[in-house]
Motif scaffolding. Structure first.
Motif, PDB file in Angstrom:
ATOM      1  N   MET A 169      -3.864  13.834 -14.486  1.00 57.46           N
ATOM      2  CA  MET A 169      -4.088  13.586 -13.073  1.00 57.46           C
ATOM      3  C   MET A 169      -3.012  14.311 -12.275  1.00 57.46           C
ATOM      4  N   ASP A 170      -3.370  14.755 -11.159  1.00 55.59           N
ATOM      5  CA  ASP A 170      -2.508  15.490 -10.263  1.00 55.59           C
ATOM      6  C   ASP A 170      -1.555  14.525  -9.551  1.00 55.59           C
ATOM      7  N   ARG A 171      -0.255  14.805  -9.619  1.00 55.17           N
ATOM      8  CA  ARG A 171       0.716  13.890  -9.006  1.00 55.17           C
ATOM      9  C   ARG A 171       0.598  13.857  -7.486  1.00 55.17           C
ATOM     10  N   LEU A 172       0.301  14.992  -6.874  1.00 50.25           N
ATOM     11  CA  LEU A 172       0.148  15.015  -5.430  1.00 50.25           C
ATOM     12  C   LEU A 172      -1.038  14.170  -4.992  1.00 50.25           C
ATOM     13  N   SER A 173      -2.106  14.169  -5.764  1.00 52.26           N
ATOM     14  CA  SER A 173      -3.271  13.355  -5.403  1.00 52.26           C
ATOM     15  C   SER A 173      -2.958  11.869  -5.487  1.00 52.26           C
ATOM     16  N   ILE A 174      -2.053  11.476  -6.392  1.00 58.39           N
ATOM     17  CA  ILE A 174      -1.656  10.073  -6.464  1.00 58.39           C
ATOM     18  C   ILE A 174      -0.952   9.657  -5.184  1.00 58.39           C
ATOM     19  N   VAL A 175      -0.091  10.510  -4.672  1.00 54.11           N
ATOM     20  CA  VAL A 175       0.596  10.209  -3.415  1.00 54.11           C
ATOM     21  C   VAL A 175      -0.397  10.193  -2.253  1.00 54.11           C
ATOM     22  N   LEU A 176      -1.339  11.121  -2.274  1.00 57.97           N
ATOM     23  CA  LEU A 176      -2.313  11.206  -1.188  1.00 57.97           C
ATOM     24  C   LEU A 176      -3.300  10.045  -1.187  1.00 57.97           C
ATOM     25  N   ILE A 177      -3.439   9.340  -2.305  1.00 55.86           N
ATOM     26  CA  ILE A 177      -4.319   8.172  -2.351  1.00 55.86           C
ATOM     27  C   ILE A 177      -3.873   7.136  -1.325  1.00 55.86           C
ATOM     28  N   PHE A 178      -2.551   6.989  -1.160  1.00 54.77           N
ATOM     29  CA  PHE A 178      -2.032   5.993  -0.229  1.00 54.77           C
ATOM     30  C   PHE A 178      -2.264   6.368   1.232  1.00 54.77           C
ATOM     31  N   MET A 179      -2.648   7.610   1.482  1.00 55.42           N
ATOM     32  CA  MET A 179      -2.970   8.033   2.842  1.00 55.42           C
ATOM     33  C   MET A 179      -4.474   8.123   3.076  1.00 55.42           C
ATOM     34  N   THR A 180      -5.197   8.621   2.086  1.00 55.43           N
ATOM     35  CA  THR A 180      -6.640   8.766   2.275  1.00 55.43           C
ATOM     36  C   THR A 180      -7.374   7.438   2.151  1.00 55.43           C
ATOM     37  N   GLY A 181      -6.846   6.522   1.334  1.00 55.68           N
ATOM     38  CA  GLY A 181      -7.493   5.217   1.157  1.00 55.68           C
ATOM     39  C   GLY A 181      -7.624   4.432   2.447  1.00 55.68           C
ATOM     40  N   PRO A 182      -6.511   4.160   3.113  1.00 58.18           N
ATOM     41  CA  PRO A 182      -6.630   3.417   4.375  1.00 58.18           C
ATOM     42  C   PRO A 182      -7.432   4.160   5.444  1.00 58.18           C
TER      43      PRO A 182
END
Length: 84
Positions: free
Chosen positions: A1-14
């Motif tokens: 899994m892409d580490r940047l996408s893990i961080v972006l989950i917290f922004m795209t989710g909400p």
């Protein structure tokens, strides 16, 4: 899994869940079923959206380099970069 996408989950989710929830409520659906459906759809679409944004950021960043060992002689959007 892409580490940047893990961080972006917290922004795209909400953003996705909130946007869909606002859409459902603005259409006049105040029951729990449409609200739960909007939340579920938002949660399901969170990771693909974060992954797409991550790829977009990496594709446009001149400082990011591919670690796959392939040469960057020609840009090819179909080439998948390694999960770094």
């Amino acid at each position: 899994m892409d580490r940047l996408s893990i961080v972006l989950i917290f922004m795209t989710g909400p953003a996705l869940v909130g946007g869909l929830l606002i859409l459902v409520l603005s259409l006049g659906y105040y029951n729990w079923q449409p609200i739960a459906a909007a939340i579920a759809i938002g949660l399901i679409l969170t990771w693909p959206a974060a992954y797409a944004v991550s790829r977009w950021i990496k594709r446009d960043d001149p400082g990011w380099r591919s670690r796959s060992g392939k040469t960057d002689s020609k840009p090819d959007d179909s080439v998948d970069f390694p999960e770094t």
